[in-house]
Design an enzyme around this catalytic site. Structure first.
Site, PDB file in Angstrom:
ATOM      1  N   ASP A  31      -5.290   8.312   1.545  1.00  0.00           N
ATOM      2  CA  ASP A  31      -5.516   8.272   0.096  1.00  0.00           C
ATOM      3  C   ASP A  31      -6.707   9.156  -0.286  1.00  0.00           C
ATOM      4  O   ASP A  31      -6.944   9.405  -1.469  1.00  0.00           O
ATOM      5  CB  ASP A  31      -5.821   6.822  -0.319  1.00  0.00           C
ATOM      6  CG  ASP A  31      -4.773   6.278  -1.271  1.00  0.00           C
ATOM      7  OD1 ASP A  31      -3.936   7.065  -1.725  1.00  0.00           O
ATOM      8  OD2 ASP A  31      -4.821   5.062  -1.559  1.00  0.00           O
ATOM      9  N   GLN A  81      -3.233  -0.818  -0.566  1.00  0.00           N
ATOM     10  CA  GLN A  81      -2.711  -0.764  -1.935  1.00  0.00           C
ATOM     11  C   GLN A  81      -3.698  -1.444  -2.898  1.00  0.00           C
ATOM     12  O   GLN A  81      -4.065  -2.604  -2.696  1.00  0.00           O
ATOM     13  CB  GLN A  81      -1.338  -1.442  -2.000  1.00  0.00           C
ATOM     14  CG  GLN A  81      -0.666  -1.368  -3.348  1.00  0.00           C
ATOM     15  CD  GLN A  81      -0.246   0.053  -3.744  1.00  0.00           C
ATOM     16  OE1 GLN A  81       0.220   0.826  -2.917  1.00  0.00           O
ATOM     17  NE2 GLN A  81      -0.436   0.393  -5.007  1.00  0.00           N
ATOM     18  N   LYS A  93       6.845   3.819  -0.972  1.00  0.00           N
ATOM     19  CA  LYS A  93       6.111   4.588   0.045  1.00  0.00           C
ATOM     20  C   LYS A  93       6.733   4.386   1.424  1.00  0.00           C
ATOM     21  O   LYS A  93       6.880   5.319   2.199  1.00  0.00           O
ATOM     22  CB  LYS A  93       4.637   4.162   0.044  1.00  0.00           C
ATOM     23  CG  LYS A  93       3.904   4.635  -1.209  1.00  0.00           C
ATOM     24  CD  LYS A  93       2.550   3.972  -1.395  1.00  0.00           C
ATOM     25  CE  LYS A  93       1.985   4.345  -2.768  1.00  0.00           C
ATOM     26  NZ  LYS A  93       0.751   3.636  -3.114  1.00  0.00           N
TER      27      LYS A  93
END
Ligand code: NAP
Length: 302
Positions: A127, A104, A60
């Site tokens: 997200d 994460q 990422k």
């Protein structure tokens, strides 16, 4: 090794489509910098040293730099307290250079991942997993959408799959994928059925689908009798087997039995190289979208 069958379906090339999305995001990032004098920034927060998570976060970070955005790589020790992680999220919330924050998952067991995720401010929730963004999605209002379902929608759109009035079946009802996927399909006027572990006669329900999307985590569950001839099949599953069992070098297989489904489907995503690459591409698009929204600019369409 499994035998090789003739494939009649069009293979949906997620790698190529993701590369297109990333190139478009890079162009729009350059435009954003020109108009605002600012650079969109993505902060990833990794707690602990799980090797798989470290690889995802590294990917990422790299992808972010490649499209001209600033990556912020926040690493906290495996024994970090809840307060420490919460303080870090609060600091990133205040930092104007940070447009998007990604915690994460999974976090180490002593932490509550869901409570921490909910501490990400909705306007930086790239997200799309906070209650506010989930609620906006179900109300059909603008907001940041979950990356993988958004990636599937891009694959369908760019492959020219007509969704209006189509029977869409999603196998899996997770908050991360199945539920937002169903909402996005509904917003495009598909007739949506969501299946799960208690669904009676899964095969029969799947065989009705014009668009069949599997996100279960069971290798090759979707096999004989599940696919209607001419259906579009999207395989979200990522199951790690040995290369021998998988019949490929990566050892990665999906939830769909590709050899069976590809003979019936009109189009199908492979694993690897289908949905997977779209997730990061959509994360980048979301970060740009967040940056635009934060300065009052119209969010780009990608
Ligand atoms: P999850 O949270 O474990 O959810 C799995 C879903 O599948 C649940 O709703 C479960 O039903 C259902 N299920 C389990 N066994 C079933 C069966 N035999 N028949 C019908 N339904 C069944 O998983 P997830 O996070 O949604 O992920 C699913 C898969 O997608 C995994 O392989 C994951 O690695 C992959 N994935 C890939 C990406 C990507 O970027 N490509 C992103 C996200 C996920 P219940 O609700 O009844 O338990």
């Amino acid at each position: 090794m499994r035998s090789i069958h003739a494939v009649s379906a069009k293979i949906i090339d997620g790698k190529a489509i993701a590369a297109d999305v990333r190139a478009e995001v890079a162009e729009q990032v350059a435009e954003f910098r020109e108009r605002t004098g600012r650079v969109p920034g993505l902060a990833t927060v990794l707690v602990g040293d799980d090797p798989a998570s470290a690889v995802y976060v590294g990917g990422k970070q790299r992808a972010c730099a490649e499209v001209g955005m600033t990556p912020f790589d926040v690493r906290l020790p495996a024994d970090a307290s809840f307060e420490l992680v919460a303080d870090e999220l609060a600091r990133l919330k205040r930092d104007e250079q940070v447009s998007g924050i990604l915690l994460q998952l999974p976090v180490p067991e002593h932490l509550d991942g869901s409570t921490l995720t909910n501490m990400v401010p909705p306007e930086k929730d790239v997200d799309g997993l906070t209650p506010v963004n989930t609620g906006l999605l179900s109300l059909g209002l603008p907001g940041l959408r979950s990356c993988t379902p958004q990636g599937v929608m891009e694959l369908l759109r760019r492959t020219g799959v007509a969704l209006e009035g189509a029977e869409a079946v999603v196998v899996g009802r997770s908050n991360l994928f199945g539920k937002p996927m169903a909402q996005l399909l509904l917003a495009e006027n598909a007739t949506v059925t969501v299946c799960h572990s208690r669904t009676r006669d899964l095969r029969e329900v799947c065989a009705r689908a014009d668009v069949l999307i599997a996100a279960v985590g069971r290798p090759r569950l979707i096999g004989d009798g599940f696919v209607k001839p001419g259906a579009v099949v999207i395989d979200v599953g990522m199951n790690r087997l040995t290369p021998e069992q998988a019949g490929n070098k990566s050892g990665l297989v999906g939830d769909v039995d590709f050899a069976v489904a590809s003979q019936l489907a009109s189009a199908i995503t492979p694993v690897p190289g289908g949905v997977g690459p779209m997730t990061i591409a959509c994360l980048l698009a979301n970060t740009l979208r967040a940056a635009c929204m934060q300065v009052g600019l119209a969010a780009p369409d990608v």
